[in-house]
Write an enzyme that holds these catalytic residues in place. Structure first.
Site, mmCIF file in Angstrom:
data_model
loop_
_atom_site.group_PDB
_atom_site.id
_atom_site.type_symbol
_atom_site.label_atom_id
_atom_site.label_comp_id
_atom_site.label_asym_id
_atom_site.label_seq_id
_atom_site.Cartn_x
_atom_site.Cartn_y
_atom_site.Cartn_z
ATOM 1 N N HIS A 162 4.272 70.950 28.197
ATOM 2 C CA HIS A 162 4.817 70.491 29.472
ATOM 3 C C HIS A 162 5.396 69.081 29.342
ATOM 4 O O HIS A 162 4.953 68.304 28.501
ATOM 5 C CB HIS A 162 3.728 70.512 30.551
ATOM 6 C CG HIS A 162 3.233 71.892 30.850
ATOM 7 N ND1 HIS A 162 1.898 72.223 30.915
ATOM 8 C CD2 HIS A 162 3.905 73.051 31.051
ATOM 9 C CE1 HIS A 162 1.762 73.515 31.182
ATOM 10 N NE2 HIS A 162 2.971 74.042 31.252
ATOM 11 N N GLY A 200 -18.031 61.670 39.407
ATOM 12 C CA GLY A 200 -18.980 62.656 39.909
ATOM 13 C C GLY A 200 -18.518 64.090 39.824
ATOM 14 O O GLY A 200 -19.199 65.006 40.298
ATOM 15 N N VAL A 221 -17.240 67.959 34.694
ATOM 16 C CA VAL A 221 -16.126 68.052 33.747
ATOM 17 C C VAL A 221 -16.560 68.855 32.528
ATOM 18 O O VAL A 221 -17.523 68.494 31.850
ATOM 19 C CB VAL A 221 -15.663 66.636 33.322
ATOM 20 C CG1 VAL A 221 -14.509 66.739 32.335
ATOM 21 C CG2 VAL A 221 -15.251 65.829 34.542
#
Lengths: 589, 376
Positions: free
Chosen positions: A275, A298, A301
């Site tokens: 991209h 928070g 991930v």
């Protein structure tokens, strides 16, 4: 950007800009499987055809096509969205045109990659910042299960839509920079037993018009959304904005994220990935740095796809009643289409009414009007005009070319159809076939604002005849009795700009030569244009289509067919034998 | 579809009115040198988008016209073929400033530092960011650069050093990133784009394929002796799959990065695959695997693209067997079942089957399988 809840309340319809059959078909499939009563694509702007056939379930429907956005305006009615599949070069310009014609539209999706950064930023400044919702450039658009599919998001194969329950509104929002990965994640989410509240792919360009931040805030604002699944990539700084949203409490819903591109950190010089944005120009743009920022804020991930899938699976599943979509099977493309004729429970329908209904009504002029227009005439005026034209045009003596050929053929011993065909095939620019030409003359003159004198002069210079002007016999002082009857219709019309134009031409040509009068063809053409415009509400584009389809000559061909048949039968009754020209009627030069 | 680097010669031709520099190519040195002025001395620089040329010895100062070809040939010994010669501008180091212009969402951002030159990075705090309206530089110069950026679709312009003499701004060194999507309206073209990377035959062939197709193709060799050769679909899925090798600590085994997307035809898929395989064959890794993988496509037809891939595999099936290369597949999307069945049948018949999966397994599992096969 527009609230997702508002989209559920009123999804609206869209206009397709450009040609992209699989994409449009998938939207119709989504609509059909969602139980909508009609396709959400109201029209397509393309040079390819007047209609395109698409499946609505297993049967086909015609979607109207337009050569410009302007010409679609009146025909399609209210439009909320555009699905713009034009190339990167034309994307921005066509988007601006769309909003000029549909200033109240909600927004749309630009599919093209290769939209210049400058164009994308201008669209952002002009439209997104004033409340429109443009998804892209690039990426695959927006999907609100059961309500709106704006783009190829979710797939173009209806089996993909069914497999991932994309017709059932749910609670997990899927947001992604990548078109391929949004569908991959939708599949992960669905296979973990979840349903989706909405899926938005903002695309992998450097300056998406709808930003990741916009998408996050839309998910937060949407009451149906309980969890957010996010796919991002290396390059750019967007994730820091997202982290700030979470830290500042603007985002309260749990976020599960994967940021791809740690592989980029394995090389000494920055690598450009697929991209446009996917290049880490500095350390803060690397996948690792952005993962850390989101984690610190928070968000959950994931470090790998397996982790990501596991965290998606850990989202508690909500009981949603899945819509059982109707079954699509045995699709077969038709070979041709017809809009005027069909079989129904009451026998055959012709232009909207069963034949027996036509018979009961008993007015042939109405039926012929319907046959010519492809729909019932709206006005009594056009019916009366057709009747008058037909009664006047049935015959004009045995000497005229068409009748003569019919007669000669009949006397050669041929049958009805052959003799009629001989007469019909004589109709052309010099005999009977000038009504369409005349219509073209008056239409061009009026719509292009050409001065009548200039019009006549251009023909004189080119040594060409003007269609609808001139007669062998009649002249100034010896008027054609038929044209008086036709001209009476002008008195009944509120406006007759085509007739006025034709008369202005006649004033000039008769000043030159007495027999250059506005003849029957010229009258019929001018008055029919006026009646179509004022009584049947045809716009200029529709009139232009009728002219190029030779519609106006039908007003001569149909009644004169009756006349030719009459001459054929007359000859059979007389039975004079084979006709041969006398020798002295031929000059043997 | 991304930002590309222009040669310094092309960049300055766009940015500087009456630019007196001359671009030189190794294969036309004498002809190009003839365009220089007899009476002047020149600075000769390698012009292939490389930063910090001074520190790397990639420029020659104060060269008279007659010696320019020799200076270029000297630089060419380091593998370069593209140069720019500009008249020398005598100046003090104290005169050198730094400025860059970048297109951002909120407009053009101007970064300026009073102290420029080769050591600007030692003093990052010295760089301040301004808008074009409040940058402490001559107004005409700023508005000129901004309008050239808009007209020519430039995304980033870096000038270092910049000399300011009264209202004249002299661009001693300029690096420009242009928006490749704007090429069709700009006065630069693909010949002005520089890439310090020298492409392999396969890379060049795929770059050409990409130029001539509405679909997208990319291919970059990362390790010529890699064990994993990747045929990936989709900008996002391709990174995710490559990441997986990294996650497993095996990034060094990856031969290439690349992707095809945007609905390529069967023929284009064939050409792409053929070039990836060509590159894979030259790798000296003891055991190799081909990974054909992608996410669940939205609109790229799996069957259509796989037909092209199979055609290319078929051509070299015996070579693949001879090198003991196996093929590992994971793909989803339109016509997924049909495409996968076709692929599985082909790989089985030709004894090339590593594995074939659809969207029922995780995108990255196929990397694990291929890594196991190559013994890593």
């Amino acid at each position: 950007m527009r609230n997702i809840a508002d989209i559920r309340f009123y999804p609206g319809r869209m206009l397709g800009l450009g040609n992209y059959r699989p994409g449009y078909q998938a939207i119709l499939d989504f609509d059909y499987l969602s139980g909508k009563s009609e396709p959400s694509i109201a029209g397509i702007v393309t040079a390819a055809g007047r209609f395109q056939k698409y499946f609505w379930g297993t049967r086909e429907v015609l979607i109207p096509c337009f050569t410009s956005i302007e010409s679609a305006k009146t025909a399609v009615g209210d439009i909320e969205w555009m699905f713009n599949v034009n190339s990167g070069r034309r994307a921005a310009q066509s988007t601006r045109q769309f909003f000029q014609v549909f200033p109240d539209a909600a927004g749309g999706h630009i599919f093209a990659e290769d939209v210049p950064e400058k164009d994308a930023l201008e669209l952002y400044g002009t439209y997104q910042l004033s409340g429109k919702t443009i998804i892209g450039p690039a990426g695959v658009g927006l999907l609100v299960p059961g309500y709106l599919k704006l783009g190829v998001v979710g797939g173009v194969d209806y089996r993909q839509l069914e497999k991932n329950s994309l017709m059932t509104p749910g609670s997990v929002a899927v947001l992604s920079a990548s078109g391929g990965m949004i569908n991959e994640i939708i599949t992960q989410v669905a296979s973990a037993g979840h349903t989706i509240s909405f899926a938005l792919c903002f695309g992998g360009d450097r300056f998406p018009t709808t930003t990741p931040k916009d998408a996050f805030l839309a998910a937060e604002a949407d009451d149906a959304t309980t969890h957010i699944v996010y796919y991002g990539e290396l390059g750019g700084q967007d994730e820091y904005e997202l982290a700030d949203l979470i830290k500042s409490g603007q985002m309260t819903k749990p976020v599960f994220a994967y940021i791809a591109g740690v592989i980029g950190e394995n090389f000494d010089t920055p690598v450009q990935f697929g991209h446009a944005k996917a290049l880490a120009g500095n350390k803060s743009e690397t996948a690792s740095a952005k993962r850390q920022a989101l984690k610190d804020a928070g968000a959950a991930v994931a470090l790998s796809m397996a982790d990501f899938a596991a965290s998606i699976a850990s989202i508690p599943t909500k009981k949603t009643e899945r819509k059982e979509p109707p079954v699509i099977q045995d699709r077969k493309t038709s070979l041709f289409s017809s809009t005027i004729s069909r079989e129904s429970d009451d026998g055959y329908e012709f232009v909207g009414s069963p034949l027996q209904q036509w018979a009961k009504e008993g007015d042939m002029a109405v039926q012929i009007g319907a046959a010519l227009l492809g729909k019932r005439p709206q006005s009594q005026m056009i019916v009366d005009f057709i009747r008058t034209v037909f009664l006047l045009s049935v015959d004009h003596g045995p000497q005229v070319s068409g009748a003569l050929n019919t007669i000669v053929t009949a006397r050669a011993g041929k049958g009805l159809v052959d003799s009629l065909a001989a007469g019909l095939l004589t109709i052309g620019p010099r005999f009977g076939g000038a009504v369409s030409d005349a219509a073209g003359e008056w239409f061009t003159g009026v719509t292009e604002g050409k001065e009548p004198a200039e019009h006549v002069e251009s023909y004189a210079k080119a040594k060409k005849y003007i269609g609808g002007i001139g007669h062998k016999k009649y002249r100034l002082g010896l008027p054609d009795p038929r044209t008086d009857l036709l001209a009476e219709f002008a008195d009944k019309l509120p406006n007759h700009r085509y007739f006025d134009y034709a008369k202005a031409i006649e004033a000039i040509t008769t000043a030159k030569k007495g027999n250059l009068i506005l003849n029957v063809d010229g009258h019929i053409a001018a008055l029919m244009l006026d009646i179509l415009e004022t009584e049947e509400h045809y716009d200029e584009a529709q009139l232009r289509d009728l002219i190029s389809a030779d519609f106006f000559n039908a007003l001569f061909v149909i009644p004169r067919t009756v006349g030719f048949v009459a001459h054929y039968l007359d000859q059979k009754r007389l039975d004079e034998g084979l006709f041969r020209l006398p020798d002295d009627d031929v000059l043997l030069a | 579809m991304a930002r590309v680097k222009l040669s310094e010669y092309a960049a300055k031709s766009l940015l500087v009115a009456n630019y007196t520099g001359v671009g030189l190519r190794l294969d036309s040195l004498d002809k190009d040198t003839a365009r220089l002025d007899d009476s002047r001395h020149y600075v000769v620089k390698v012009d292939q988008g490389i930063k910090k040329r001074g520190k790397q010895g990639l420029l020659r100062l104060d060269v008279p016209k007659a010696d320019v070809p020799a200076a270029c040939r000297q630089l060419a010994e380091k593998g370069f073929g593209r140069f720019v010669a500009e008249p020398m501008v005598a100046h003090e180091e104290a005169e050198e400033h730094y400025v860059s212009f970048e297109r951002t969402r909120s407009g053009i951002a101007v970064s300026y530092s009073e102290k420029g030159g080769v050591n600007v990075e030692d003093n990052p705090g010295g760089i301040q960011v301004y808008s074009p309206d409040n940058a402490p530089l001559p107004k005409d110069f700023i508005s000129h650069v901004v309008s050239v950026m808009d007209e020519q679709h430039l995304s980033f312009v870096e000038i270092n050093p910049l000399l300011i003499r009264k209202d004249d701004c002299l661009l001693l060194d300029a690096a420009v990133l242009a928006d490749s999507a704007g090429e069709y309206v700009a006065n630069w073209n693909e010949n002005d784009v520089v890439d310090p990377h020298v492409p392999s035959d396969s890379e060049a062939a795929i770059a050409e394929l990409n130029q001539n197709s509405p679909a997208a193709f990319s291919f970059r060799v990362l390790n010529p002796d890699g064990a994993l050769w990747l045929l990936l679909s989709g900008g996002g899925a391709s990174i995710t799959i490559a990441d997986e090798a990294m996650n497993q600590g095996k990034a060094n085994l990856i031969g290439n990065y690349g992707e095809y997307s945007g609905g390529p035809t069967t023929e284009e898929s064939y050409l792409y695959t053929r070039n990836v395989l060509k590159q894979a064959f030259t790798s000296n890794a003891s055991r190799k695997a081909i990974i054909i993988a992608g996410g669940v496509a939205n609109f790229t037809d799996v069957k259509k693209t796989f037909k092209g891939v199979i055609q290319a595999l078929q051509e070299v099936a015996s070579d693949l067997r001879a090198q003991n290369i196996k093929v590992f597949v994971r793909r989803g999307g339109p016509n997924e079942a049909e495409g996968l069945a076709l692929m599985k049948k082909f790989l089985e018949q030709n004894d090339l089957l590593g594995s074939v999966h659809g969207s029922d397994i995780l995108l990255t599992d196929v990397v694990t399988e291929a890594l196991e096969y190559v013994g890593a």
